[in-house]
Design a protein around this motif. Structure first.
Motif, PDB file in Angstrom:
ATOM      1  N   ASP A   1      -3.336  15.633 -20.413  1.00 45.98           N
ATOM      2  CA  ASP A   1      -3.780  14.950 -21.627  1.00 45.98           C
ATOM      3  C   ASP A   1      -3.601  13.445 -21.532  1.00 45.98           C
ATOM      4  OD1 ASP A   1      -1.063  14.674 -21.852  1.00 45.98           O
ATOM      5  OD2 ASP A   1      -0.898  15.674 -23.792  1.00 45.98           O
ATOM      6  N   GLY A   2      -3.210  12.955 -20.367  1.00 49.79           N
ATOM      7  CA  GLY A   2      -3.063  11.519 -20.181  1.00 49.79           C
ATOM      8  C   GLY A   2      -1.679  10.998 -20.525  1.00 49.79           C
ATOM      9  N   SER A   3      -0.828  11.815 -21.141  1.00 48.32           N
ATOM     10  CA  SER A   3       0.513  11.342 -21.465  1.00 48.32           C
ATOM     11  C   SER A   3       1.436  11.589 -20.278  1.00 48.32           C
ATOM     12  CB  SER A   3       1.049  12.060 -22.707  1.00 48.32           C
ATOM     13  OG  SER A   3       1.211  13.434 -22.434  1.00 48.32           O
ATOM     14  N   SER A   4       2.556  10.913 -20.264  1.00 52.24           N
ATOM     15  CA  SER A   4       3.510  11.111 -19.177  1.00 52.24           C
ATOM     16  C   SER A   4       4.915  11.118 -19.757  1.00 52.24           C
ATOM     17  CB  SER A   4       3.371  10.011 -18.127  1.00 52.24           C
ATOM     18  OG  SER A   4       3.706   8.763 -18.683  1.00 52.24           O
ATOM     19  N   THR A   5       5.828  11.566 -18.951  1.00 55.14           N
ATOM     20  CA  THR A   5       7.227  11.595 -19.344  1.00 55.14           C
ATOM     21  C   THR A   5       8.078  11.224 -18.147  1.00 55.14           C
ATOM     22  OG1 THR A   5       8.962  12.931 -20.348  1.00 55.14           O
ATOM     23  CG2 THR A   5       7.498  14.051 -18.812  1.00 55.14           C
ATOM     24  N   SER A   6       9.259  10.720 -18.403  1.00 57.79           N
ATOM     25  CA  SER A   6      10.183  10.414 -17.318  1.00 57.79           C
ATOM     26  C   SER A   6      11.282  11.456 -17.297  1.00 57.79           C
ATOM     27  CB  SER A   6      10.806   9.025 -17.519  1.00 57.79           C
ATOM     28  OG  SER A   6       9.834   8.037 -17.344  1.00 57.79           O
ATOM     29  N   ALA A   7      11.713  11.819 -16.107  1.00 56.46           N
ATOM     30  CA  ALA A   7      12.801  12.768 -15.955  1.00 56.46           C
ATOM     31  C   ALA A   7      13.689  12.290 -14.832  1.00 56.46           C
ATOM     32  CB  ALA A   7      12.248  14.153 -15.633  1.00 56.46           C
ATOM     33  N   ASN A   8      14.946  12.674 -14.879  1.00 56.24           N
ATOM     34  CA  ASN A   8      15.838  12.334 -13.776  1.00 56.24           C
ATOM     35  C   ASN A   8      15.345  13.008 -12.510  1.00 56.24           C
ATOM     36  OD1 ASN A   8      17.503  10.825 -15.376  1.00 56.24           O
ATOM     37  ND2 ASN A   8      18.911  12.490 -15.796  1.00 56.24           N
ATOM     38  N   ALA A   9      15.293  12.249 -11.432  1.00 59.01           N
ATOM     39  CA  ALA A   9      14.873  12.807 -10.153  1.00 59.01           C
ATOM     40  C   ALA A   9      16.068  13.461  -9.486  1.00 59.01           C
ATOM     41  CB  ALA A   9      14.303  11.699  -9.269  1.00 59.01           C
ATOM     42  N   GLY A  10      15.792  14.267  -8.541  1.00 55.92           N
ATOM     43  CA  GLY A  10      16.826  14.971  -7.797  1.00 55.92           C
ATOM     44  C   GLY A  10      16.151  16.081  -7.039  1.00 55.92           C
ATOM     45  N   ALA A  11      16.871  17.129  -6.749  1.00 59.09           N
ATOM     46  CA  ALA A  11      16.312  18.251  -6.003  1.00 59.09           C
ATOM     47  C   ALA A  11      15.292  18.992  -6.847  1.00 59.09           C
ATOM     48  CB  ALA A  11      17.414  19.196  -5.580  1.00 59.09           C
ATOM     49  N   TYR A  12      14.158  19.308  -6.241  1.00 61.82           N
ATOM     50  CA  TYR A  12      13.124  20.121  -6.863  1.00 61.82           C
ATOM     51  C   TYR A  12      12.923  21.355  -6.008  1.00 61.82           C
ATOM     52  CZ  TYR A  12      11.781  16.075  -9.651  1.00 61.82           C
ATOM     53  OH  TYR A  12      11.780  15.018 -10.518  1.00 61.82           O
ATOM     54  N   VAL A  13      12.503  22.426  -6.621  1.00 63.53           N
ATOM     55  CA  VAL A  13      12.166  23.636  -5.887  1.00 63.53           C
ATOM     56  C   VAL A  13      10.647  23.723  -5.857  1.00 63.53           C
ATOM     57  CG1 VAL A  13      12.348  26.142  -5.785  1.00 63.53           C
ATOM     58  CG2 VAL A  13      14.260  24.794  -6.655  1.00 63.53           C
ATOM     59  N   GLY A  14      10.084  23.859  -4.662  1.00 63.32           N
ATOM     60  CA  GLY A  14       8.638  23.982  -4.516  1.00 63.32           C
ATOM     61  C   GLY A  14       8.294  25.220  -3.717  1.00 63.32           C
ATOM     62  N   THR A  15       7.010  25.458  -3.539  1.00 58.71           N
ATOM     63  CA  THR A  15       6.542  26.573  -2.736  1.00 58.71           C
ATOM     64  C   THR A  15       5.491  26.053  -1.773  1.00 58.71           C
ATOM     65  OG1 THR A  15       6.907  28.068  -4.579  1.00 58.71           O
ATOM     66  CG2 THR A  15       5.523  28.880  -2.800  1.00 58.71           C
ATOM     67  N   LEU A  16       5.641  26.372  -0.503  1.00 53.16           N
ATOM     68  CA  LEU A  16       4.709  25.962   0.535  1.00 53.16           C
ATOM     69  C   LEU A  16       4.314  27.210   1.307  1.00 53.16           C
ATOM     70  CD1 LEU A  16       3.316  23.598   1.993  1.00 53.16           C
ATOM     71  CD2 LEU A  16       5.342  23.406   3.418  1.00 53.16           C
ATOM     72  N   SER A  17       3.033  27.544   1.285  1.00 52.21           N
ATOM     73  CA  SER A  17       2.526  28.757   1.939  1.00 52.21           C
ATOM     74  C   SER A  17       3.281  30.001   1.471  1.00 52.21           C
ATOM     75  CB  SER A  17       2.611  28.623   3.459  1.00 52.21           C
ATOM     76  OG  SER A  17       1.869  27.514   3.904  1.00 52.21           O
ATOM     77  N   GLY A  18       3.597  30.043   0.192  1.00 53.36           N
ATOM     78  CA  GLY A  18       4.279  31.185  -0.388  1.00 53.36           C
ATOM     79  C   GLY A  18       5.783  31.215  -0.164  1.00 53.36           C
ATOM     80  N   ASN A  19       6.322  30.229   0.558  1.00 49.64           N
ATOM     81  CA  ASN A  19       7.757  30.182   0.835  1.00 49.64           C
ATOM     82  C   ASN A  19       8.426  29.103  -0.011  1.00 49.64           C
ATOM     83  OD1 ASN A  19       7.651  32.114   2.979  1.00 49.64           O
ATOM     84  ND2 ASN A  19       6.671  30.533   4.206  1.00 49.64           N
ATOM     85  N   PRO A  20       9.511  29.441  -0.722  1.00 47.82           N
ATOM     86  CA  PRO A  20      10.197  28.430  -1.522  1.00 47.82           C
ATOM     87  C   PRO A  20      10.937  27.436  -0.624  1.00 47.82           C
ATOM     88  CG  PRO A  20      11.382  30.496  -1.614  1.00 47.82           C
ATOM     89  CD  PRO A  20      10.125  30.746  -0.827  1.00 47.82           C
ATOM     90  N   PHE A  21      11.001  26.195  -1.088  1.00 46.95           N
ATOM     91  CA  PHE A  21      11.774  25.180  -0.384  1.00 46.95           C
ATOM     92  C   PHE A  21      12.308  24.191  -1.410  1.00 46.95           C
ATOM     93  CE2 PHE A  21       7.630  23.321  -0.811  1.00 46.95           C
ATOM     94  CZ  PHE A  21       7.843  21.964  -0.943  1.00 46.95           C
ATOM     95  N   TYR A  22      13.371  23.475  -1.021  1.00 50.55           N
ATOM     96  CA  TYR A  22      13.937  22.437  -1.869  1.00 50.55           C
ATOM     97  C   TYR A  22      13.462  21.103  -1.332  1.00 50.55           C
ATOM     98  CZ  TYR A  22      16.857  26.293  -3.289  1.00 50.55           C
ATOM     99  OH  TYR A  22      17.289  27.509  -3.745  1.00 50.55           O
TER     100      TYR A  22
END
Length: 185
Positions: A1-22
């Motif tokens: 919707d064009g709005s944004s927010t700020s959040a503390n950065a740090g470790a994120y959990v993602g998925t690459l080719s179906g495998n989770p990674f930090y």
């Protein structure tokens, strides 16, 4: 919707080719839009940092990050928010050496993280991590980056196979090839 927010950065959990990674953010001035994971490309760390204007050489940055994650035993999720922020600061310090955290940078939008780092022990922990990681001589993790123009880029840290494991895999392949030849004869 064009709005944004700020959040503390740090470790994120993602998925690459179906495998989770930090993962951790690479850039200080880019945002990440959750839910918009399309268009990312996995790039070798040396290639990525060679194409970026950073205070240190690409090889130095990749070496520092490899030492940091070897010291940490990988990129697993930290137990506390302070540890997460400290690791993020250590990543940014490895990439942007020469800049002091807390100083104003052109286009910087991560004031929440920097405030937390100033108000907590995270900066002290980050400096301790970097000092300890500098003593690592046998780097066990390779560095890659998930890159997307105009969005936050993320580290992908992968364990480097041990030479003994590679040799065993090579022997196994040679053995399989020999078995396959015998069956054809």
């Amino acid at each position: 919707d064009g709005s944004s927010t700020s959040a503390n950065a740090g470790a994120y959990v993602g998925t690459l080719s179906g495998n989770p990674f930090y993962t951790y953010c690479v850039e200080l001035t880019e945002f990440f839009n959750f839910g918009n994971l399309s268009g990312y490309t996995l790039v070798d760390g040396l290639t990525y940092f060679t194409n970026q204007a950073k205070p240190a050489s690409a090889a130095t940055i990749v070496q520092r990050l490899g030492q940091l994650f070897t010291y940490l035993g990988g990129s697993g999720l930290p137990a506390t928010t302070e540890q997460s922020v400290a690791r993020q600061i250590a990543v940014w310090e490895s990439v942007y050496e020469g800049a002091t955290f807390g100083e104003t940078r052109t286009g910087e939008t991560n004031s929440g993280l920097l405030h937390f780092a100033t108000a907590s022990n995270a900066r002290v922990v980050a400096n301790s991590l970097l000092a300890s990681a500098a003593g690592v001589t046998n780097v066990m993790y390779s560095i890659h980056v998930l890159q997307k123009a105009g969005s936050q880029d993320f580290l992908v840290v992968q364990m480097i196979p041990e030479p003994g494991s590679l040799a065993l895999a090579g022997i196994a392949l040679v053995g399989l090839a020999g078995v396959a030849r015998r069956r054809r004869v």
